[in-house]
Design an enzyme around this catalytic site. Structure first.
Site, PDB file in Angstrom:
ATOM      1  N   ASN A  43      -7.867   4.028   8.876  1.00  0.00           N
ATOM      2  CA  ASN A  43      -7.295   2.853   9.530  1.00  0.00           C
ATOM      3  C   ASN A  43      -7.360   2.912  11.044  1.00  0.00           C
ATOM      4  OD1 ASN A  43      -5.394   4.932   8.522  1.00  0.00           O
ATOM      5  ND2 ASN A  43      -3.935   3.896   9.856  1.00  0.00           N
ATOM      6  N   CYS A  87       2.101   2.405  12.811  1.00  0.00           N
ATOM      7  CA  CYS A  87       3.222   3.219  12.330  1.00  0.00           C
ATOM      8  C   CYS A  87       3.601   4.288  13.333  1.00  0.00           C
ATOM      9  CB  CYS A  87       2.855   3.870  11.006  1.00  0.00           C
ATOM     10  SG  CYS A  87       1.966   2.768   9.929  1.00  0.00           S
ATOM     11  N   SER A 137      -3.532  -3.285  -0.548  1.00  0.00           N
ATOM     12  CA  SER A 137      -2.441  -4.054   0.039  1.00  0.00           C
ATOM     13  C   SER A 137      -2.928  -5.427   0.476  1.00  0.00           C
ATOM     14  CB  SER A 137      -1.878  -3.289   1.239  1.00  0.00           C
ATOM     15  OG  SER A 137      -0.874  -4.044   1.860  1.00  0.00           O
ATOM     16  N   THR A 176      11.700  -7.744 -10.743  1.00  0.00           N
ATOM     17  CA  THR A 176      11.062  -9.041 -10.970  1.00  0.00           C
ATOM     18  C   THR A 176       9.857  -9.183 -10.054  1.00  0.00           C
ATOM     19  OG1 THR A 176      13.193  -9.933 -11.549  1.00  0.00           O
ATOM     20  CG2 THR A 176      11.478 -11.536 -11.001  1.00  0.00           C
ATOM     21  N   GLY A 232       0.812  -1.213   0.000  1.00  0.00           N
ATOM     22  CA  GLY A 232       0.000   0.000   0.000  1.00  0.00           C
ATOM     23  C   GLY A 232       0.843   1.260   0.000  1.00  0.00           C
ATOM     24  N   SER A 233       1.921   1.265   0.760  1.00  0.00           N
ATOM     25  CA  SER A 233       2.751   2.473   0.860  1.00  0.00           C
ATOM     26  C   SER A 233       3.326   2.840  -0.506  1.00  0.00           C
ATOM     27  CB  SER A 233       3.892   2.261   1.859  1.00  0.00           C
ATOM     28  OG  SER A 233       3.377   2.014   3.145  1.00  0.00           O
TER      29      SER A 233
END
Ligand SMILES: *Cc1c(COP(=O)(O)O)cnc(C)c1O
Length: 396
Positions: free
Chosen positions: A152, A325, A200, A238, A71-72
């Protein structure tokens, strides 16, 4: 001791289906999707199959999906890209809300240093904004509106379709951080007028370190990781095929079970809210109705959220005082402050975020234990003593 995990807004346990979907790519299917030989092309087929399935869940085209590390990264790329492309046309103004995730807010802070101007719309005391407020903030030089789908910390669900309609009418790119919404509540990028959307996997029982950015066809996307030509030249590196496969399986599963899960979670959530608000001088944060079925966020006056968390952890209850966070810092959450809570109240907050793996028994255990811990902490709190002696007024 049993672990009661109620921190699903921070991350979720992987589902069996997501693990099963991932395993072949850890064991047998090891090819690089960019290789021209058969082993590589088999991997490529699986990659495109996952892209198609994820696109279907969001109601978009496969080529509108770009895989990221989470998500970030999706937030960073969407916002930086829209900002740069706006600047090219002389548009250097961005509209957002004061209570976005740090992946959005910190990106915007950097852009401010680079000469962009950002309007942070205040949210109301219930953690909501209106489409009219967004409309009023849009200027001729607005390049981007970025508003999260669901918060959130306090779990409020914002009027995304309406905000999207406003942006479309005014010709402004609309991005939404939908990390808390995708797989949990209905998301349809077409019906909801969304130009760019971040998601995410680990927030809906997929693997960590993998996500996606939806970008509507016609909206330019710039690249920030230079290298190979993966993701149609928009994101080098990749592909994390195992993670991507887990994400497709987890999202399909989440969408297939969404209405059943929503009902179950809302019932658990409502029981939790009812039980916890019996504690005197407590308050629910975030709108009661317009909220995620999984989110409970309660403040208890006179205590420290951090102490509450540690004592709950000792009883096997894994919760949060806000965003994962920000834990580790002693500042109260920017989200609770954005709702207008005073510092001392914001400090005493508890976020319980449920998943369909939680049970009614676990909820009853929480309702039994939290009030005991709150009472214990209040009994040893000098702040609570002052409140009880009437030396300071109760705020809630
Ligand atoms: C978890 C989260 C993010 C970050 O997602 P990662 O995949 O962990 O980078 C961004 N926005 C919101 C709203 C989140 O809850």
């Amino acid at each position: 001791m049993k672990t009661v995990y109620v921190d699903n807004a921070a991350t979720t346990a992987m589902s069996d289906k997501a693990i099963e979907a991932m395993t072949p790519f850890l064991k047998g299917v090891y090819g690089n999707p960019s290789s021209l030989h058969t082993v590589g092309q088999v991997a490529k087929e699986h990659l495109e199959d996952a892209r198609e399935r994820i696109a279907k869940c969001l109601n978009c085209e496969p080529r509108e999906i770009f895989f990221t590390s989470g998500g970030s990264e999706a937030d960073n790329q969407a916002i930086r890209s829209a900002a740069q492309n706006g600047a090219r046309k002389g548009k250097k103004h961005i509209v957002t809300t004061a209570f976005e995730h740090h992946a959005v807010l910190h990106t915007l802070k950097k852009l401010e240093k680079e000469g962009y101007e950002v309007t942070y719309l205040p949210v109301d005391k219930d953690g909501l904004i209106t489409a009219e407020e967004v409309a009023a903030a849009i200027r001729p030089d607005t390049a981007l509106v970025t508003v999260m789908f669901a918060n959130n910390e306090v779990g409020t669900v914002l009027p995304i379709a309406e905000i999207g309609a406003v942006c479309r009418k005014k010709g402004v790119v609309f991005h939404t951080d939908a990390v808390q919404a995708v797989g949990h509540i209905p998301v349809d990028v077409k019906a909801q007028n969304i130009d760019m959307l971040s998601l995410s996997a680990h927030k809906f029982h997929g693997a960590k370190g993998v996500g996606a950015l939806y970008v509507k066809r016609g909206i330019p996307l710039n690249t920030f990781i230079d290298g190979g030509a993966q993701e149609r030249n928009k994101r080098a590196g990749t592909e994390n095929l195992a993670g991507i496969a887990s994400m497709a399986a987890a999202l399909e599963e989440a969408c297939a079970n969404m209405s059943v899960n929503c009902k179950k979670l809302a019932a658990l959530r409502d029981r939790l809210i009812e039980g916890l608000l019996k504690v005197p001088h407590s308050k629910l944060n975030g709108d009661r109705a317009k909220r995620l079925p999984s989110n409970v966020n309660v403040c208890f006056e006179g205590i420290e959220g951090e102490s509450l968390l540690l004592l709950l952890d000792a009883k096997g209850i894994c919760a949060s005082s806000g965003s994962a966070c920000t834990s580790g810092s002693l500042d109260p959450s920017h989200v609770l402050l954005a709702l207008g809570l005073p510092h001392e109240i914001a400090h005493g907050s508890l976020r319980l975020s449920l998943s369909e793996y939680n049970t009614a028994e676990e909820v009853e255990y929480i309702i039994e234990e939290v009030p005991k811990v709150v009472e214990y902490l209040r009994n040893i709190s000098p702040v609570w003593e002052e409140l009880e002696k009437g030396l300071k007024p109760h705020l809630i």
